[in-house]
Write an enzyme that holds these catalytic residues in place. Sequence first.
Site, PDB file in Angstrom:
ATOM      1  N   CYS A  65      -8.564  -4.518  -2.798  1.00 49.14           N
ATOM      2  CA  CYS A  65      -7.791  -3.940  -1.700  1.00 49.14           C
ATOM      3  C   CYS A  65      -6.978  -5.063  -1.080  1.00 49.14           C
ATOM      4  O   CYS A  65      -7.412  -6.209  -1.074  1.00 49.14           O
ATOM      5  CB  CYS A  65      -8.700  -3.411  -0.593  1.00 49.14           C
ATOM      6  SG  CYS A  65      -9.942  -2.253  -1.067  1.00 49.14           S
ATOM      7  N   GLU A 112      -5.154   1.566   8.586  1.00 49.66           N
ATOM      8  CA  GLU A 112      -4.310   1.420   7.406  1.00 49.66           C
ATOM      9  C   GLU A 112      -3.816   2.747   6.852  1.00 49.66           C
ATOM     10  O   GLU A 112      -4.544   3.746   6.842  1.00 49.66           O
ATOM     11  CB  GLU A 112      -5.075   0.672   6.305  1.00 49.66           C
ATOM     12  CG  GLU A 112      -5.423  -0.736   6.710  1.00 49.66           C
ATOM     13  CD  GLU A 112      -6.040  -1.562   5.607  1.00 49.66           C
ATOM     14  OE1 GLU A 112      -5.886  -2.789   5.658  1.00 49.66           O
ATOM     15  OE2 GLU A 112      -6.686  -0.979   4.699  1.00 49.66           O
TER      16      GLU A 112
END
Length: 174
Positions: A65, A112
């Site tokens: 990620c 996010e």
Amino acid sequence: MSQQVILVNEKDEMLGTMEKMEAHQKAFLHRAFSVFIFNKKGEMLLQQRALNKYHSAGLWTNACCSHPFPDEDVEIAAQRRLYEEMGFTTPLKKAFDFVYKAPFDNGLTEYEFDHVFVGIHDNGIHVNESEVKEYCYKSVEEIADSLTTHPAKYTAWFHIAFPMVMNWSETNSI
């Protein structure tokens, strides 16, 4: 030089940029990506985050990620970061995206707009030890059981994204 993240709205439209740590301190929504890798047996590649990570250190999560650089295509960023963390590249397919917000004990917050990519890899893995402590492939059933019995071992976003990836994979091929 500090890393900049791309600030976005709930439609993933760019609003500007901000230094990464400041965005996490102020809980500003920013663009991110998550990569999920499977082998040909259908097992998922997990990584244990390095102990020096600024949040979620030592927790298990998906293959990698991160955040794209300003003016960097998200899929190119996902490929770049997969190589930087896990030491390999493989074709990736965009699966879906989602928004999540997760505060951490250290005062930082991940907020996010996360683009999720999936891929298949059966060859060598050469981890960057400053990013990854350990890695393994596990069956999705084993992961689902472990998420229930040992939830504190996994990152906040993995708890959200894993079932979404499983739902997506029921009707899509990698």
